[in-house]
Design a protein around this motif. Structure first.
Motif, short mmCIF file in Angstrom:
data_model
loop_
_atom_site.label_atom_id
_atom_site.label_comp_id
_atom_site.label_asym_id
_atom_site.label_seq_id
_atom_site.Cartn_x
_atom_site.Cartn_y
_atom_site.Cartn_z
N ASP A 160 15.20 -92.55 -16.81
CA ASP A 160 16.27 -93.45 -16.85
C ASP A 160 16.73 -93.28 -18.26
O ASP A 160 18.12 -93.47 -18.44
N THR A 220 17.17 -90.49 -19.90
CA THR A 220 18.22 -89.34 -19.87
C THR A 220 19.61 -89.65 -19.02
O THR A 220 20.59 -89.35 -19.33
N MET A 221 19.25 -90.71 -18.01
CA MET A 221 20.29 -91.04 -17.20
C MET A 221 21.20 -91.79 -18.04
O MET A 221 22.60 -91.67 -18.17
N ALA A 222 20.73 -92.83 -18.99
CA ALA A 222 21.54 -93.50 -19.90
C ALA A 222 22.18 -92.71 -21.00
O ALA A 222 23.52 -92.70 -21.26
N SER A 223 21.56 -91.64 -21.50
CA SER A 223 22.19 -90.83 -22.36
C SER A 223 23.36 -89.84 -21.78
O SER A 223 24.24 -89.75 -22.39
N ALA A 224 23.20 -89.55 -20.52
CA ALA A 224 24.01 -88.53 -20.02
C ALA A 224 25.36 -89.64 -19.62
O ALA A 224 26.36 -89.15 -19.85
N GLN A 225 25.02 -90.78 -19.24
CA GLN A 225 26.18 -91.76 -19.02
C GLN A 225 27.01 -91.86 -20.26
O GLN A 225 28.14 -92.07 -20.16
N GLN A 226 26.33 -92.09 -21.31
CA GLN A 226 26.74 -92.39 -22.67
C GLN A 226 27.76 -91.30 -22.98
O GLN A 226 28.75 -91.25 -23.49
N GLU A 227 27.16 -90.19 -22.80
CA GLU A 227 27.65 -88.86 -23.38
C GLU A 227 28.89 -88.55 -22.40
O GLU A 227 30.08 -88.12 -22.80
N ALA A 228 28.91 -89.10 -21.21
CA ALA A 228 30.13 -88.84 -20.22
C ALA A 228 30.95 -89.70 -20.58
O ALA A 228 32.28 -89.81 -20.72
N GLN A 229 30.61 -90.88 -21.02
CA GLN A 229 31.66 -92.10 -21.41
C GLN A 229 32.26 -91.50 -22.70
O GLN A 229 33.58 -91.73 -22.70
N ARG A 275 34.57 -88.79 -21.71
CA ARG A 275 35.91 -89.47 -20.94
C ARG A 275 36.70 -89.97 -21.94
O ARG A 275 38.02 -89.88 -21.67
#
Length: 160
Positions: free
Chosen positions: A108, A110-119, A122
């Motif tokens: 979770d 890692t997913m949150a940090s990946a989503q934040q990095e993707a954001q 973006r």
């Protein structure tokens, strides 16, 4: 001669007056012989056989008692091992559940940090695109202005 033997047998039979139950010294002699035979048989055969049977019975009893004792120990050990195995299974299950929870938390995170990095990427890409759009629009406006000026100058130059 045959008549002489017969006559002797008849005379011998006549001399025995007691008949079937004559109680002379033969009966006590037979009783003593029977008692002696019983004593000898007891000493020679029955006592050693009885001792062997008693020894065998004692061996069987001691072996049975020893086997029962070993069986009780084995059952106790088996019960202890089953309890230890159940405890180990519970502990292993708890370890697996903890590991799964930890892996889920790490996933979770890692997913949150990946989503934040993707954001962030973006947004950075959107800013770059907006900047490129602005620069493209500015360049187009300059070209439109230049073309408008050329069109005006041609139109005005042709009209004058």
């Amino acid at each position: 001669m045959i008549t002489g033997v017969m006559l002797f047998a008849v005379e011998a039979a006549a001399e025995e007056a007691g008949g079937l139950f004559d109680l002379d010294a033969t009966l006590p002699l037979m009783a003593v012989q029977f008692a002696l035979l019983a004593i000898i048989l007891n000493a020679v055969f029955y006592k050693p056989l009885g001792n062997a049977i008693d020894e065998r019975d004692g061996y069987v009893r001691s072996t049975t008692a020893d086997a029962e004792e070993r069986l009780a120990k084995a059952e106790k050990l088996a019960q202890e091992y089953e309890q230890a195995l159940a405890a180990a299974r519970r502990e292993a299950k708890q370890i697996v559940e903890d590991a799964q929870a930890e892996a889920q938390a790490i996933g979770d995170q890692t997913m949150a940090s990946a989503q934040q990095e993707a954001q962030v990427q973006r947004e950075a890409t959107q800013k770059d695109l907006d900047a490129q759009k602005q620069s493209a629009m500015a360049a187009l406006e300059q070209q439109v202005d230049a073309l408008s000026q050329q069109i005006l100058s041609k139109l005005l130059g042709a009209a004058a």
